[in-house]
Design a protein around this motif. Structure first.
Motif, PDB file in Angstrom:
ATOM      1  N   MET A   1       0.845  -1.205   0.000  1.00 24.47           N
ATOM      2  CA  MET A   1       0.000   0.000   0.000  1.00 24.47           C
ATOM      3  C   MET A   1       0.873   1.245   0.000  1.00 24.47           C
ATOM      4  O   MET A   1       1.770   1.385   0.816  1.00 24.47           O
ATOM      5  N   ALA A   2       0.651   2.144  -0.946  1.00 27.11           N
ATOM      6  CA  ALA A   2       1.407   3.386  -1.019  1.00 27.11           C
ATOM      7  C   ALA A   2       1.091   4.260   0.192  1.00 27.11           C
ATOM      8  O   ALA A   2      -0.027   4.225   0.728  1.00 27.11           O
ATOM      9  N   TRP A   3       2.068   5.061   0.610  1.00 23.30           N
ATOM     10  CA  TRP A   3       1.914   5.864   1.820  1.00 23.30           C
ATOM     11  C   TRP A   3       0.727   6.826   1.742  1.00 23.30           C
ATOM     12  O   TRP A   3       0.126   7.198   2.754  1.00 23.30           O
ATOM     13  N   TYR A   4       0.340   7.242   0.536  1.00 23.30           N
ATOM     14  CA  TYR A   4      -0.685   8.266   0.378  1.00 23.30           C
ATOM     15  C   TYR A   4      -2.096   7.709   0.202  1.00 23.30           C
ATOM     16  O   TYR A   4      -3.063   8.476   0.178  1.00 23.30           O
ATOM     17  N   GLU A   5      -2.234   6.387   0.070  1.00 22.12           N
ATOM     18  CA  GLU A   5      -3.536   5.826  -0.314  1.00 22.12           C
ATOM     19  C   GLU A   5      -4.638   6.116   0.700  1.00 22.12           C
ATOM     20  O   GLU A   5      -5.789   6.335   0.326  1.00 22.12           O
ATOM     21  N   LYS A   6      -4.314   6.131   1.979  1.00 21.06           N
ATOM     22  CA  LYS A   6      -5.386   6.382   2.962  1.00 21.06           C
ATOM     23  C   LYS A   6      -5.937   7.801   2.837  1.00 21.06           C
ATOM     24  O   LYS A   6      -7.134   8.045   3.072  1.00 21.06           O
ATOM     25  N   TYR A   7      -5.083   8.741   2.430  1.00 22.07           N
ATOM     26  CA  TYR A   7      -5.555  10.120   2.275  1.00 22.07           C
ATOM     27  C   TYR A   7      -6.500  10.263   1.083  1.00 22.07           C
ATOM     28  O   TYR A   7      -7.330  11.176   1.050  1.00 22.07           O
ATOM     29  N   LEU A   8      -6.385   9.359   0.135  1.00 24.36           N
ATOM     30  CA  LEU A   8      -7.253   9.412  -1.040  1.00 24.36           C
ATOM     31  C   LEU A   8      -8.702   9.053  -0.700  1.00 24.36           C
ATOM     32  O   LEU A   8      -9.602   9.294  -1.501  1.00 24.36           O
ATOM     33  N   THR A   9      -8.925   8.484   0.484  1.00 27.10           N
ATOM     34  CA  THR A   9     -10.291   8.149   0.883  1.00 27.10           C
ATOM     35  C   THR A   9     -11.148   9.399   1.082  1.00 27.10           C
ATOM     36  O   THR A   9     -12.383   9.317   1.045  1.00 27.10           O
ATOM     37  N   VAL A  10     -10.495  10.554   1.301  1.00 27.20           N
ATOM     38  CA  VAL A  10     -11.252  11.806   1.424  1.00 27.20           C
ATOM     39  C   VAL A  10     -10.861  12.814   0.352  1.00 27.20           C
ATOM     40  O   VAL A  10     -11.467  13.885   0.263  1.00 27.20           O
ATOM     41  N   TYR A  11      -9.851  12.482  -0.445  1.00 31.63           N
ATOM     42  CA  TYR A  11      -9.405  13.389  -1.506  1.00 31.63           C
ATOM     43  C   TYR A  11     -10.454  13.425  -2.615  1.00 31.63           C
ATOM     44  O   TYR A  11     -10.980  12.403  -3.033  1.00 31.63           O
ATOM     45  N   ASP A  12     -10.752  14.614  -3.075  1.00 36.02           N
ATOM     46  CA  ASP A  12     -11.728  14.834  -4.143  1.00 36.02           C
ATOM     47  C   ASP A  12     -13.148  14.463  -3.710  1.00 36.02           C
ATOM     48  O   ASP A  12     -13.995  14.152  -4.550  1.00 36.02           O
ATOM     49  N   LYS A  13     -13.382  14.511  -2.400  1.00 47.00           N
ATOM     50  CA  LYS A  13     -14.718  14.232  -1.871  1.00 47.00           C
ATOM     51  C   LYS A  13     -15.284  15.497  -1.225  1.00 47.00           C
ATOM     52  O   LYS A  13     -14.554  16.272  -0.602  1.00 47.00           O
ATOM     53  N   PRO A  14     -16.591  15.739  -1.348  1.00 44.17           N
ATOM     54  CA  PRO A  14     -17.210  16.870  -0.645  1.00 44.17           C
ATOM     55  C   PRO A  14     -16.979  16.753   0.858  1.00 44.17           C
ATOM     56  O   PRO A  14     -16.876  15.649   1.400  1.00 44.17           O
ATOM     57  N   PHE A  15     -16.914  17.869   1.542  1.00 47.96           N
ATOM     58  CA  PHE A  15     -16.554  17.877   2.960  1.00 47.96           C
ATOM     59  C   PHE A  15     -17.551  17.101   3.820  1.00 47.96           C
ATOM     60  O   PHE A  15     -17.180  16.537   4.853  1.00 47.96           O
ATOM     61  N   GLU A  16     -18.804  17.040   3.402  1.00 40.39           N
ATOM     62  CA  GLU A  16     -19.784  16.311   4.215  1.00 40.39           C
ATOM     63  C   GLU A  16     -19.515  14.815   4.253  1.00 40.39           C
ATOM     64  O   GLU A  16     -20.058  14.094   5.095  1.00 40.39           O
ATOM     65  N   HIS A  17     -18.658  14.337   3.367  1.00 42.34           N
ATOM     66  CA  HIS A  17     -18.309  12.920   3.355  1.00 42.34           C
ATOM     67  C   HIS A  17     -17.167  12.587   4.317  1.00 42.34           C
ATOM     68  O   HIS A  17     -16.824  11.422   4.482  1.00 42.34           O
ATOM     69  N   VAL A  18     -16.588  13.608   4.942  1.00 40.52           N
ATOM     70  CA  VAL A  18     -15.490  13.398   5.889  1.00 40.52           C
ATOM     71  C   VAL A  18     -16.076  13.181   7.284  1.00 40.52           C
ATOM     72  O   VAL A  18     -16.929  13.949   7.739  1.00 40.52           O
ATOM     73  N   SER A  19     -15.625  12.150   7.969  1.00 43.15           N
ATOM     74  CA  SER A  19     -16.176  11.831   9.290  1.00 43.15           C
ATOM     75  C   SER A  19     -15.726  12.841  10.341  1.00 43.15           C
ATOM     76  O   SER A  19     -14.629  13.404  10.262  1.00 43.15           O
ATOM     77  N   GLU A  20     -16.573  13.048  11.330  1.00 44.83           N
ATOM     78  CA  GLU A  20     -16.231  13.945  12.434  1.00 44.83           C
ATOM     79  C   GLU A  20     -15.022  13.420  13.202  1.00 44.83           C
ATOM     80  O   GLU A  20     -14.208  14.195  13.704  1.00 44.83           O
ATOM     81  N   GLY A  21     -14.891  12.103  13.270  1.00 42.03           N
ATOM     82  CA  GLY A  21     -13.748  11.521  13.963  1.00 42.03           C
ATOM     83  C   GLY A  21     -12.432  11.897  13.309  1.00 42.03           C
ATOM     84  O   GLY A  21     -11.460  12.237  13.987  1.00 42.03           O
ATOM     85  N   LEU A  22     -12.399  11.852  11.969  1.00 36.57           N
ATOM     86  CA  LEU A  22     -11.180  12.218  11.244  1.00 36.57           C
ATOM     87  C   LEU A  22     -10.889  13.702  11.412  1.00 36.57           C
ATOM     88  O   LEU A  22      -9.731  14.098  11.622  1.00 36.57           O
ATOM     89  N   ILE A  23     -11.930  14.522  11.355  1.00 42.04           N
ATOM     90  CA  ILE A  23     -11.744  15.970  11.534  1.00 42.04           C
ATOM     91  C   ILE A  23     -11.173  16.264  12.912  1.00 42.04           C
ATOM     92  O   ILE A  23     -10.223  17.043  13.059  1.00 42.04           O
TER      93      ILE A  23
END
Length: 283
Positions: A1-23
């Motif tokens: 797994m590339a080092w950046y792949e986990k960040y792509l789970t929210v990359y190019d996604k509207p902000f409402e798709h980001v969990s409060e826990g991650l924020i």
């Protein structure tokens, strides 16, 4: 797994798709990184970057850096939820109402407190040791500024092999170019410099493109422009810098453009002429 792949789970996604826990986790880690006496200022500029800023902040919050830093943001008068993301991140941020990367970066310089200034673009993801290695290079005698390389993440339109080949040819060209024209190999998303020198030069706001190269050109009188070629410090960004869906089309286009003045990279210069099409028309 590339080092950046986990960040792509929210990359190019509207902000409402980001969990409060991650924020909340990102906010907590960013707060722990902030120093009251920073050696370096990490300055994020953003314009309508709702879909990218959270991923960028997440990557910054997980940096490994032995130097004290501050992290601040500049909102270039966005019309989406960029300002809200800055607020929820907890980092200090400022609004620059004059639109352009030059104005935004100048705003960052006005508020930065560190000895060094590290440019960050909100649509870019940075590896854990990127900032530490950039600062370490700036600490060396005779260095005025540092630039690194950047890459792209594979997707359905851009294969991993295609990206490797594209970046290989591009990096080779930048490497050859940097011997005589290092300022032309500098890109703002992977750029850092001595802040005192940077304030003396300032970012140009009368041109549409090339403000970072112009800054690097001005910094040459204070010291060397150094480059970090290691893939371990290679930032990852989206495809806005390519402006084309096809890698081959992009590569051919760059070869055509650079081929027109290819001999220039084999000689030094102390002056550049601005083209009419690159000048901002002030009202």
């Amino acid at each position: 797994m590339a080092w950046y792949e986990k960040y792509l789970t929210v990359y190019d996604k509207p902000f409402e798709h980001v969990s409060e826990g991650l924020i909340d986790d990102t906010r907590r880690r960013l707060a722990a990184l902030q120093s009251s006496e920073p050696l370096a200022s990490i300055v994020i500029i953003a314009y309508n970057e709702e879909k990218h800023l959270q991923a960028c902040l997440w990557s910054l919050s997980e940096m490994k850096c032995r130097y004290p830093v501050e992290i601040i943001g500049v909102d270039n008068d966005s019309m989406d939820r960029t300002q809200e993301i800055y607020e929820k991140s907890g980092i200090p941020y400022y609004i620059e109402y004059r639109h352009s990367c030059g104005h935004a970066r100048n705003c960052g310089m006005e508020h930065a407190r560190g000895k060094y200034y590290l440019d960050v673009d909100a649509d870019t993801i940075y590896p854990p040791h990127y900032f530490e290695k950039m600062i370490a290079e700036l600490e060396k005698p005779g260095v005025s500024c540092v630039s690194a390389l950047w890459g792209y993440f594979p997707d359905k339109d851009h294969s991993r092999l295609g990206l490797i080949l594209f970046e290989l040819f591009r990096d080779l060209f930048l490497w050859v170019q940097h011997f005589n024209r290092p300022e032309l190999s500098v890109r703002g998303l992977v750029f850092a410099y001595n802040l005192e020198y940077g304030r003396q030069v300032g970012y140009r706001v009368d041109i549409k493109r090339g403000e970072d190269g112009s800054m690097a050109f001005g910094l040459k009188k204070f010291g060397k422009i150094k480059f970090l070629w290691s893939r371990k410090v290679r930032a990852i960004t989206g495809y806005g810098t390519l402006n084309e869906h096809s890698l081959m089309h992009s590569l051919r286009n760059r070869i055509r453009i650079q081929g027109k003045n290819i001999m220039r990279i084999f000689s030094k210069t102390d002056h550049y002429e601005d083209t009419e099409e690159n000048l901002v028309k002030f009202q």
